[in-house]
Scaffold this active site. Structure first.
Site, PDB file in Angstrom:
ATOM      1  N   SER A 137       0.782  -1.210   0.111  1.00  0.00           N
ATOM      2  CA  SER A 137       0.166  -0.190  -0.211  1.00  0.00           C
ATOM      3  C   SER A 137       0.315   1.235  -0.270  1.00  0.00           C
ATOM      4  O   SER A 137       2.188   1.104   0.683  1.00  0.00           O
ATOM      5  CB  SER A 137      -0.731  -0.095   1.433  1.00  0.00           C
ATOM      6  OG  SER A 137      -1.508   1.561   0.827  1.00  0.00           O
ATOM      7  N   TYR A 150      -1.770  -0.294   9.887  1.00  0.00           N
ATOM      8  CA  TYR A 150      -1.873  -0.534   8.515  1.00  0.00           C
ATOM      9  C   TYR A 150      -0.758  -0.083   8.282  1.00  0.00           C
ATOM     10  O   TYR A 150       0.106  -1.385   7.384  1.00  0.00           O
ATOM     11  CB  TYR A 150      -2.924   0.114   8.119  1.00  0.00           C
ATOM     12  CG  TYR A 150      -3.819  -0.945   6.494  1.00  0.00           C
ATOM     13  CD1 TYR A 150      -3.530  -1.674   6.366  1.00  0.00           C
ATOM     14  CD2 TYR A 150      -3.035   0.371   5.642  1.00  0.00           C
ATOM     15  CE1 TYR A 150      -4.155  -2.587   4.936  1.00  0.00           C
ATOM     16  CE2 TYR A 150      -3.608   0.217   4.386  1.00  0.00           C
ATOM     17  CZ  TYR A 150      -4.232  -1.925   3.771  1.00  0.00           C
ATOM     18  OH  TYR A 150      -4.460  -2.322   2.328  1.00  0.00           O
TER      19      TYR A 150
END
Length: 245
Positions: A137, A150
């Site tokens: 990501s 995350y």
């Protein structure tokens, strides 16, 4: 462009929805033999079921299951050519408020599972080589509020990708990562439905839109193919220019 994926065997985790579904369909469109893995598949998704060679419902954190599936698939098709580590979870909250079970789940799915699937794929296919594409990501590249956990796990995926690529290059393995920005999936639905959050995020993206799962899938196909034969250890942002600022 010829990608040379016809007849190749491809494993895709998290293939039931979102980016993983688009990736699985993209490889199937290149006439690859695709085995999709997810906790569950929508029984009404006729398009996906028709495109995939096989669907396997299991948790990516089930280490015994991972070993058995990769071993069986390797034996059945005389090797696996491509592994796409796509399965992931997102816990977005202020760091001190995150519960231990959220921490454990994030590290188990986003990081430990990528490590275990990659290592087992390497062990079973060491003599023939292969390609791994990890879905990381842009939040593994930059910091953002409510995304500490995350970001930590996706940053770990990027570091793991680079280390695998160096360690395994002599065995003819290539390992790369794709780092999506905001993409129209269920994971971003809350952001997209909230007008203030939507507008704030769009303002940060030079192309002024969210990405589509198919746009991520095309990059995965390229990285796994012969067209990217001299690429390894890279983390490619597909984010509408978000990280270019």
């Amino acid at each position: 462009m010829e990608f040379g994926l016809s007849g190749k065997t491809v494993l895709v985790t998290g293939a039931g929805a979102g980016i993983g579904r688009a990736v699985a369909l993209a490889f199937a469109g290149e006439k690859a033999r695709v085995i999709g893995v997810d906790l569950r598949f929508d029984p009404a998704d006729d398009e996906l079921r028709a495109a995939l060679h096989r669907t396997v419902e299991m948790s990516v954190t089930d280490l015994d299951g991972v070993k058995a599936l990769i071993e069986k698939t390797t034996e059945e098709f005389d090797g696996i050519d491509v592994l796409i580590n796509n399965a992931g979870v997102a816990v977005h909250a202020l760091a001190p408020a995150i519960k231990q079970d959220g921490i454990d789940l994030s590290f188990d799915v986003n990081l430990r599972a990528v490590f275990n699937w990659s290592c087992e794929f390497f062990r079973q296919n060491k003599k023939r080589g292969g390609a791994i594409v990890n879905i990381a990501s842009v939040l593994g590249m930059v910091g953002a509020p409510l995304s500490t956990l995350y970001s930590a796990t996706k940053g770990g995926v990027i570091g793991m990708t680079r280390s695998f690529s160096v360690e395994w290059a002599k065995y003819n393995f290539r390992v790369n990562a794709v780092c999506p920005g905001l993409v129209e999936t269920a994971m971003t639905e809350k952001v997209r439905r909230n007008e203030a959050m939507h507008d704030a995020n769009i303002a940060d993206i030079p192309m002024k839109r969210f990405g589509q799962p198919e746009e991520i899938a095309k990059v995965c196909v390229f990285l796994a193919s012969d067209a990217a034969s001299f690429m390894t250890g890279q983390a490619i942002a597909v984010d509408g220019g978000f990280t270019a600022k």
